[in-house]
Every structure is written in structure tokens, then in C-alpha cells.
Enzyme design. Structure first.
Site, PDB file in Angstrom:
ATOM      1  N   CYS A 145       5.742   0.225  -3.197  1.00 52.91           N
ATOM      2  CA  CYS A 145       5.619  -1.180  -3.559  1.00 52.91           C
ATOM      3  C   CYS A 145       6.029  -1.344  -5.018  1.00 52.91           C
ATOM      4  CB  CYS A 145       4.168  -1.640  -3.360  1.00 52.91           C
ATOM      5  SG  CYS A 145       3.851  -3.319  -3.951  1.00 52.91           S
ATOM      6  N   CYS A 188       2.816  -2.398  -7.295  1.00 53.81           N
ATOM      7  CA  CYS A 188       1.658  -1.526  -7.572  1.00 53.81           C
ATOM      8  C   CYS A 188       1.912  -0.035  -7.368  1.00 53.81           C
ATOM      9  CB  CYS A 188       0.464  -1.966  -6.726  1.00 53.81           C
ATOM     10  SG  CYS A 188       0.640  -1.580  -4.966  1.00 53.81           S
ATOM     11  N   CYS A 227       1.864  -5.439   1.229  1.00 57.51           N
ATOM     12  CA  CYS A 227       1.302  -4.198   0.715  1.00 57.51           C
ATOM     13  C   CYS A 227      -0.214  -4.253   0.893  1.00 57.51           C
ATOM     14  CB  CYS A 227       1.663  -4.039  -0.760  1.00 57.51           C
ATOM     15  SG  CYS A 227       0.847  -2.631  -1.552  1.00 57.51           S
ATOM     16  N   CYS A 230      -1.976  -4.260  -2.903  1.00 56.56           N
ATOM     17  CA  CYS A 230      -1.933  -5.398  -3.837  1.00 56.56           C
ATOM     18  C   CYS A 230      -1.637  -6.739  -3.163  1.00 56.56           C
ATOM     19  CB  CYS A 230      -0.914  -5.143  -4.939  1.00 56.56           C
ATOM     20  SG  CYS A 230       0.815  -5.248  -4.405  1.00 56.56           S
ATOM     21  N   CYS A 258      11.319  -5.259   8.663  1.00 53.00           N
ATOM     22  CA  CYS A 258      12.468  -5.807   7.947  1.00 53.00           C
ATOM     23  C   CYS A 258      11.983  -6.120   6.524  1.00 53.00           C
ATOM     24  CB  CYS A 258      12.944  -7.060   8.671  1.00 53.00           C
ATOM     25  SG  CYS A 258      14.425  -7.779   7.989  1.00 53.00           S
TER      26      CYS A 258
END
Length: 160
Positions: free
Chosen positions: A65, A68, A111, A114, A135
Site C-alpha cells: 500500500c 501505509c 487496504c 489504513c 483490479c
């Protein structure tokens, strides 16, 4: 209402809305995002198809991510769906949350650490044996090549 009263009222709203850190704890400092990254990751936007840096990345490694640093996908789960965005048929366990869009037509993926917007997941398309396509916007991720150390995950200040 005088200036001091306005400041106190705004501070109260801020604290009650959950945006303030717990007493004695600094606020979470996620990775800095530019305007376009904020538009996609925080405001649930979408980058233009075929414009992302990871759509044609076939190197071995881990996708994190961007906000984070939480690991999201391994390169072995990536496949070519020819849809304009990186596609994965599996995520790292407990790394990605799924939520139905408000219109009920698509399932958003975020995510799990976060809450940053990643893209959407689609089922039943037949691209892989797992029959799943995550996707993902390239702009929502960072790629770390195999053999390189992963950066520490930035976590909220919560008691476990």
C-alpha cells in the site's frame, strides 16, 4: 460568537469526530501523497487505464500500500487481464477488505490497515482458476523487488 468560542467549538467537533490522537499519542503519519495519489487513494478515484507503472511489471516481488506500506499482493498472484490496470487473483491473507459500492454493482477493495482505496474485485470472469480479479490502481501501490527489505508498516495508534 467570539473567536475563542469558535475555536473551542471547532476543537470539540474535531475531537468528537475521532480525528484527534489519544491523549499522549502523536497522530498517525502516513506516507506523503501527491494530489493524484490523494484523489485515488483517499477520495476513491480511478487512474486512467493503461497509464499505471505496474500494469506491465512482471518482476518478482511484493506490492505494498502506497499510504501505509502494508503488503497487499505477491507478484505470483499477478496476471495479464488486459484491462488497463494491474490484476491479481489473490491477496495476502487479511491484507485487503471488500465492501460493496453504494450502487451495489461493484465491490471496492481497500487496504485492511489504513483503509486506502485500491480498486475493485470481480468474480466469475474465468481469467484464472481462482476466478477472481483484483483490479488495482498502480498509483495505490509501491513495488518492492524480491530480495529487498520491505519498509515498516505504518499502523494507527491502537491498543491490541
Amino acid at each position: 460568537m467570539n473567536t475563542l468560542a469558535r475555536i473551542l467549538a471547532l476543537a470539540t467537533i474535531f475531537v468528537l469526530s475521532g480525528h484527534a490522537a489519544q491523549a499522549g499519542e502523536p497522530p498517525v503519519k502516513y506516507n506523503e501523497l501527491d494530489y493524484e495519489e490523494k484523489r485515488v487513494i483517499l477520495q476513491k478515484g480511478t487512474e486512467a487505464p493503461f497509464s499505471g507503472e505496474y500494469e506491465e511489471n512482471w518482476a518478482k516481488g511484493t506490492y505494498l500500500c502506497k499510504r501505509c506500506n502494508a503488503p497487499l499482493y505477491e507478484s505470483g498472484a499477478k496476471f495479464n487481464a488486459r484491462c488497463g490496470w494491474p490484476s491479481f487473483d489473490d491477496d495476502i491473507p487479511a491484507a485487503v477488505n471488500r465492501t460493496m459500492d453504494a450502487d451495489g454493482r461493484r465491490t471496492e477493495i481497500t487496504c485492511a490497515n489504513c483503509g486506502g482505496h485500491l480498486g475493485h474485485v470481480f468474480l466469475g470472469e474465468g481469467f484464472t482458476k481462482k476466478n477472481t480479479r483484483h483490479c488495482v490502481n498502480s498509483i495505490s501501490m509501491v513495488f518492492i523487488p524480491e530480495g529487498e527489505e520491505l519498509p515498516p508498516v505504518i499502523k494507527e495508534n491502537k491498543e491490541d
